[in-house]
Write an enzyme that holds these catalytic residues in place. Structure first.
Site, PDB file in Angstrom:
ATOM      1  N   ARG B   8       9.094  25.933  -8.993  1.00  0.00           N
ATOM      2  CA  ARG B   8       8.021  25.278  -9.772  1.00  0.00           C
ATOM      3  C   ARG B   8       8.446  25.098 -11.212  1.00  0.00           C
ATOM      4  O   ARG B   8       8.176  24.073 -11.847  1.00  0.00           O
ATOM      5  CB  ARG B   8       6.773  26.160  -9.805  1.00  0.00           C
ATOM      6  CG  ARG B   8       6.070  26.363  -8.545  1.00  0.00           C
ATOM      7  CD  ARG B   8       4.763  27.098  -8.831  1.00  0.00           C
ATOM      8  NE  ARG B   8       4.866  28.541  -8.803  1.00  0.00           N
ATOM      9  CZ  ARG B   8       4.155  29.353  -9.559  1.00  0.00           C
ATOM     10  NH1 ARG B   8       3.339  28.862 -10.474  1.00  0.00           N
ATOM     11  NH2 ARG B   8       4.276  30.649  -9.447  1.00  0.00           N
ATOM     12  N   SER B  35      -0.146  26.339 -13.355  1.00  0.00           N
ATOM     13  CA  SER B  35       0.412  26.867 -12.111  1.00  0.00           C
ATOM     14  C   SER B  35       1.457  25.935 -11.496  1.00  0.00           C
ATOM     15  O   SER B  35       2.454  26.388 -10.959  1.00  0.00           O
ATOM     16  CB  SER B  35      -0.703  27.097 -11.079  1.00  0.00           C
ATOM     17  OG  SER B  35      -1.659  27.986 -11.582  1.00  0.00           O
ATOM     18  N   GLU B  56      -9.363  15.863  -6.971  1.00  0.00           N
ATOM     19  CA  GLU B  56      -8.104  15.550  -6.297  1.00  0.00           C
ATOM     20  C   GLU B  56      -8.100  14.148  -5.700  1.00  0.00           C
ATOM     21  O   GLU B  56      -7.093  13.424  -5.765  1.00  0.00           O
ATOM     22  CB  GLU B  56      -7.818  16.582  -5.202  1.00  0.00           C
ATOM     23  CG  GLU B  56      -7.538  17.993  -5.728  1.00  0.00           C
ATOM     24  CD  GLU B  56      -8.782  18.797  -6.073  1.00  0.00           C
ATOM     25  OE1 GLU B  56      -9.905  18.312  -5.818  1.00  0.00           O
ATOM     26  OE2 GLU B  56      -8.649  19.915  -6.597  1.00  0.00           O
ATOM     27  N   PHE B  81      -4.646  21.478  -1.462  1.00  0.00           N
ATOM     28  CA  PHE B  81      -5.627  20.525  -1.978  1.00  0.00           C
ATOM     29  C   PHE B  81      -5.088  19.103  -1.978  1.00  0.00           C
ATOM     30  O   PHE B  81      -5.806  18.149  -1.711  1.00  0.00           O
ATOM     31  CB  PHE B  81      -6.077  20.928  -3.378  1.00  0.00           C
ATOM     32  CG  PHE B  81      -6.519  22.356  -3.448  1.00  0.00           C
ATOM     33  CD1 PHE B  81      -7.449  22.845  -2.538  1.00  0.00           C
ATOM     34  CD2 PHE B  81      -5.998  23.229  -4.383  1.00  0.00           C
ATOM     35  CE1 PHE B  81      -7.849  24.171  -2.572  1.00  0.00           C
ATOM     36  CE2 PHE B  81      -6.390  24.560  -4.430  1.00  0.00           C
ATOM     37  CZ  PHE B  81      -7.313  25.030  -3.525  1.00  0.00           C
ATOM     38  N   HIS B 107       2.955  25.794  -4.259  1.00  0.00           N
ATOM     39  CA  HIS B 107       2.236  26.834  -3.511  1.00  0.00           C
ATOM     40  C   HIS B 107       2.077  26.461  -2.034  1.00  0.00           C
ATOM     41  O   HIS B 107       1.025  26.688  -1.431  1.00  0.00           O
ATOM     42  CB  HIS B 107       0.871  27.132  -4.139  1.00  0.00           C
ATOM     43  CG  HIS B 107       0.941  27.665  -5.544  1.00  0.00           C
ATOM     44  ND1 HIS B 107       1.395  26.915  -6.617  1.00  0.00           N
ATOM     45  CD2 HIS B 107       0.633  28.875  -6.048  1.00  0.00           C
ATOM     46  CE1 HIS B 107       1.358  27.637  -7.709  1.00  0.00           C
ATOM     47  NE2 HIS B 107       0.911  28.833  -7.408  1.00  0.00           N
ATOM     48  N   ASP B 115      -4.159  34.946  -1.783  1.00  0.00           N
ATOM     49  CA  ASP B 115      -5.306  34.034  -1.824  1.00  0.00           C
ATOM     50  C   ASP B 115      -5.850  33.741  -0.424  1.00  0.00           C
ATOM     51  O   ASP B 115      -7.000  33.344  -0.274  1.00  0.00           O
ATOM     52  CB  ASP B 115      -4.927  32.716  -2.509  1.00  0.00           C
ATOM     53  CG  ASP B 115      -5.093  32.801  -4.028  1.00  0.00           C
ATOM     54  OD1 ASP B 115      -5.784  33.722  -4.507  1.00  0.00           O
ATOM     55  OD2 ASP B 115      -4.538  31.937  -4.731  1.00  0.00           O
ATOM     56  N   ARG B 165       5.476  29.043  -3.995  1.00  0.00           N
ATOM     57  CA  ARG B 165       4.877  29.701  -5.151  1.00  0.00           C
ATOM     58  C   ARG B 165       5.856  30.651  -5.839  1.00  0.00           C
ATOM     59  O   ARG B 165       5.998  30.641  -7.057  1.00  0.00           O
ATOM     60  CB  ARG B 165       3.651  30.487  -4.694  1.00  0.00           C
ATOM     61  CG  ARG B 165       3.090  31.372  -5.780  1.00  0.00           C
ATOM     62  CD  ARG B 165       2.010  32.307  -5.260  1.00  0.00           C
ATOM     63  NE  ARG B 165       1.662  33.280  -6.283  1.00  0.00           N
ATOM     64  CZ  ARG B 165       1.225  34.504  -6.030  1.00  0.00           C
ATOM     65  NH1 ARG B 165       1.068  34.902  -4.786  1.00  0.00           N
ATOM     66  NH2 ARG B 165       0.951  35.317  -7.005  1.00  0.00           N
TER      67      ARG B 165
HETATM   68  C1  LIG Z   1     -10.425  21.776  -4.389  1.00  0.00           C
HETATM   69  C2  LIG Z   1      -9.806  22.817  -5.240  1.00  0.00           C
HETATM   70  N1  LIG Z   1      -8.976  22.447  -6.231  1.00  0.00           N
HETATM   71  C3  LIG Z   1      -8.380  23.390  -6.996  1.00  0.00           C
HETATM   72  C4  LIG Z   1      -8.608  24.719  -6.787  1.00  0.00           C
HETATM   73  C5  LIG Z   1      -7.882  25.770  -7.613  1.00  0.00           C
HETATM   74  N2  LIG Z   1      -8.827  26.437  -8.488  1.00  0.00           N
HETATM   75  C6  LIG Z   1      -9.382  27.621  -8.203  1.00  0.00           C
HETATM   76  S1  LIG Z   1     -10.569  28.075  -9.294  1.00  0.00           S
HETATM   77  C7  LIG Z   1     -10.319  26.668 -10.226  1.00  0.00           C
HETATM   78  C8  LIG Z   1     -11.140  26.325 -11.413  1.00  0.00           C
HETATM   79  C9  LIG Z   1     -12.248  27.233 -11.635  1.00  0.00           C
HETATM   80  O1  LIG Z   1     -13.212  26.735 -12.517  1.00  0.00           O
HETATM   81  P1  LIG Z   1     -14.705  26.734 -12.029  1.00  0.00           P
HETATM   82  O2  LIG Z   1     -14.756  26.021 -10.720  1.00  0.00           O
HETATM   83  O3  LIG Z   1     -15.582  26.251 -13.108  1.00  0.00           O
HETATM   84  O4  LIG Z   1     -14.977  28.269 -11.708  1.00  0.00           O
HETATM   85  P2  LIG Z   1     -15.291  29.484 -12.683  1.00  0.00           P
HETATM   86  O5  LIG Z   1     -15.016  29.079 -14.093  1.00  0.00           O
HETATM   87  O6  LIG Z   1     -16.716  29.802 -12.459  1.00  0.00           O
HETATM   88  O7  LIG Z   1     -14.398  30.601 -12.218  1.00  0.00           O
HETATM   89  C10 LIG Z   1      -9.309  25.905  -9.667  1.00  0.00           C
HETATM   90  C11 LIG Z   1      -8.808  24.658 -10.238  1.00  0.00           C
HETATM   91  C12 LIG Z   1      -9.476  25.061  -5.733  1.00  0.00           C
HETATM   92  N3  LIG Z   1      -9.736  26.336  -5.417  1.00  0.00           N
HETATM   93  N4  LIG Z   1     -10.071  24.100  -4.991  1.00  0.00           N
END
Ligand SMILES: Cc1ncc(C[n+]2csc(CCOP(=O)(O)OP(=O)(O)O)c2C)c(N)n1
Lengths: 289, 313
Positions: B8, B35, B56, B81, B107, B115, B165
């Site tokens: 990566r 990431s 996405e 994703f 990843h 995860d 990853r």
């Molecule tokens: C469809 C999708 N895209 C990307 C991710 C990777 N990912 C995990 S948490 C996150 C962002 C978290 O922000 P938010 O959804 O506002 O959650 P919080 O701040 O409450 O933790 C991302 C991009 C994912 N889990 N699912």
């Protein structure tokens, strides 16, 4: 039965399946959930503390006051449903499930380990009390709609609660679901946004602005309530208010702080998806006493 | 101990170089740039980087629009994703148009680890190999990653490149020359051929070493381009060694094993054996524990070689 499908009331199910703890005790529970979150993630060595901590008060209110549920009978058909759409906050859900008796508090220590029922993201096939498998963001509201529609079809009076993140309000699917729920007047569905203003990379307003959020949901036909998502009394009264709204779904936009309760995690993107070291965990646990 | 390097990180650094060399390069990400390591490019070229947030599907549509307007677009997210979530957009906007968009997925596979299954992309190669016009590449290490990313930038058309990853051992020699659509012989041998991709190349080499001590001479092929497949390399291996083992971090269906088997069945039928994730999801755990539990190991390859040798005429 010919009565209006929207006319269900929470009183239809016999009382006694709610824990109904008073607000002062709920605050103590929320602190306990936060301590579990820190210990679990530190022990696992990976996980998402920030977005788990921000949701602790909401889950404390739901599991220990609002919802009718039977931890000994997780599939009880009249249980209220809680759907965690923001699956990376699994630790707060597991902590709430353990504290309410779905499984032992000791099991929390197995988070993310090989063979554990407590997977990195919720798995409904493995964990008692987990309603929906999640981890790919933006899917929970649709699932919740399905659950709420089934209640209507089966003449059941359970409530469906969905917890979204503010980041999930960027996913297209969330807004497809928003249209649907309003179109079908799903007033037995209560959605909450853990609106902590941050996502993975940083502040939501800088990554992808979603404001004005309440107005967007209103324009989509929803009843909206804005609250301080760390004030238990506000959470409880918003839910009570939501239950009286007929003919519309309600969304409670809970303004929260990512990493809430741990000074060095608050509003810190670094702790979105990183475990605390053992020193950091000790410091965090001290702050959460 | 061989040196271990993050592919990566190599991807992120290569993007920055490409950005300097060609101003048509534009990079998109979906709230995962720290990431996927596209944040290096974001810092260097803020004007040519767009974080799409948690969008996405929208990202792939935007990538197509940019490409249709002359840009060379790199779009990144986690493999889960950016494969299943936006498959329809990839099918219509990229496969059916042939536009110049490079999907670089990080990843990939089960080695994403703790995860759990929502984050473990094990069907992504099947999906993207099914799309006409896509070139699909899974580099074996960081050395090959740098060259594969450059090759993708240089060739017009849609790509899916899967990276892992964790850090992975360097397996390609210093003078390694990656050519799109051409497999590389990593070790010569006459008794049996192990065809592998990604992290399984290192495991195949390890297995070959063990087998050599037992008197079995394995040829090891790094089949980093899954599509278009190097048919000629497969046919030669089948005819010269008479038996094939395919090893991949993917489900049994639709990945490298299926693709190699199709060529073998049609052109040069010989006994085959497969090392993969069969037909089920894994679980949360450390990468190494998962590889062990789900049989993606040198020992499993050794077993597969023995079973396929027994079937050899
Ligand atoms: C469809 C999708 N895209 C990307 C991710 C990777 N990912 C995990 S948490 C996150 C962002 C978290 O922000 P938010 O959804 O506002 O959650 P919080 O701040 O409450 O933790 C991302 C991009 C994912 N889990 N699912």
């Amino acid at each position: 039965m010919t009565e209006d499908v929207t006319a269900f009331s929470a009183q239809a199910v016999p009382p006694g399946d709610r824990l109904d703890l008073p607000p002062a005790q709920l605050e103590e529970i929320a602190r306990k959930l936060r301590r579990h979150i820190i210990s679990m993630i530190a022990t696992a060595g990976s996980g998402h503390p920030g977005g788990s901590l921000s949701a602790a008060d909401i889950l404390a209110a739901l599991y220990f006051h609002v919802m009718r549920h039977r931890p000994q009978d997780p599939h009880w058909s009249d249980r209220d449903r809680f759907i965690l759409s923001k699956g990376h906050a699994a630790p707060v859900l597991y902590a709430a499930l353990a504290e309410s008796g779905y499984f032992s508090v000791e099991e929390l220590g197995s988070l993310r380990k090989m063979g554990s029922r407590l997977q990195g993201h919720p798995d409904s096939k493995l964990t008692p009390g987990v309603e929906m498998s999640a981890g790919s963001l933006g899917m929970g509201l649709s699932f919740g709609i399905g659950v709420a529609l089934a209640a209507r079809l089966d003449n059941r009076s359970y409530w469906t609660y969905v917890l979204l993140s503010d980041g999930e309000c960027e996913e297209g699917q969330t807004w497809e679901a928003a249209l649907f729920a309003a179109h079908f007047k799903l007033d037995n569905l209560i959605t909450m946004v853990d609106c902590n203003g941050m996502q993975l990379t940083g502040f939501t307003r800088e990554v992808m602005n979603i404001e004005p959020l309440s107005q967007k949901w209103q324009a989509f036909g929803w009843n909206t309530i804005d609250i301080d998502g760390h004030d238990i009394k506000q959470i409880l009264s918003a839910i009570t208010q939501a239950k009286t709204k007929k003919g519309k779904p309600t969304i409670i936009i809970a303004h929260t702080i990512k990493g809430k309760g741990v000074s060095f995690m608050e509003n810190n993107a670094k702790f979105h998806g990183k475990a605390p070291t053992s020193e950091e965990a000790a410091k965090a646990l001290q702050e959460l006493q | 101990m061989t040196q271990e390097v993050s592919a990566r990180e190599t991807y992120g650094e290569t993007l920055v170089k490409l950005g300097h060399e060609n101003e048509k390069v534009v990079v998109l990400d979906a709230d995962l740039s720290p990431s996927t390591m596209t944040h290096f490019f974001a810092q260097e070229f803020p004007q040519r980087f767009f974080d799409c947030g948690l969008e996405e599907q929208n990202m792939i549509g935007i990538a197509a629009g940019l490409a249709a307007s002359g840009k060379i677009v790199f779009a990144s997210s986690f493999a889960v994703f950016i494969s299943s979530r936006c498959f329809d957009q990839a099918r219509i906007c990229l496969s059916q148009t042939g536009l110049d968009v490079k999907i670089i997925a990080t990843h990939g596979g089960i080695t994403v680890g703790e995860d759990g299954i929502s984050h473990q992309a094990i069907e992504d190669l099947s999906l993207y190999c099914s799309l006409p016009g896509f070139t699909v590449v899974v580099p074996a290490d960081a050395v090959e990653t740098a060259q594969a990313i450059r090759a993708a930038a240089a060739m017009y058309g849609p790509f899916y490149v899967r990276l892992g990853r964790g850090k992975a051992p360097l397996v390609c020699p210093r003078d390694y020359q990656f050519t799109l659509g051409r497999a590389a012989v990593m070790r010569e041998g006459r008794d049996v051929t192990i065809v592998a991709m990604g992290i399984m190349v290192a495991k195949a080499l390890e297995a070959a070493e063990v087998l050599a001590r037992q008197g079995v001479n394995c040829r090891v092929i790094n089949m980093s381009t899954l599509k278009p497949l190097d048919d000629e390399m497969v046919i030669t291996a089948a005819s010269e060694t008479g038996a094939l083992v395919v090893a991949e971090e993917h489900l049994a269906q639709g990945g490298l094993g299926s693709r190699v088997a199709q060529v073998v069945a049609e052109k040069m039928p010989v006994p085959m054996s497969f090392v993969n994730l069969k037909d089920s999801y894994a679980m949360s755990g450390k990468a190494d524990e998962l590889l062990e539990k789900y049989g993606l190991t040198a020992a499993a390859i050794v077993q597969a070689v023995k079973s396929v040798m027994a079937k050899k005429q």
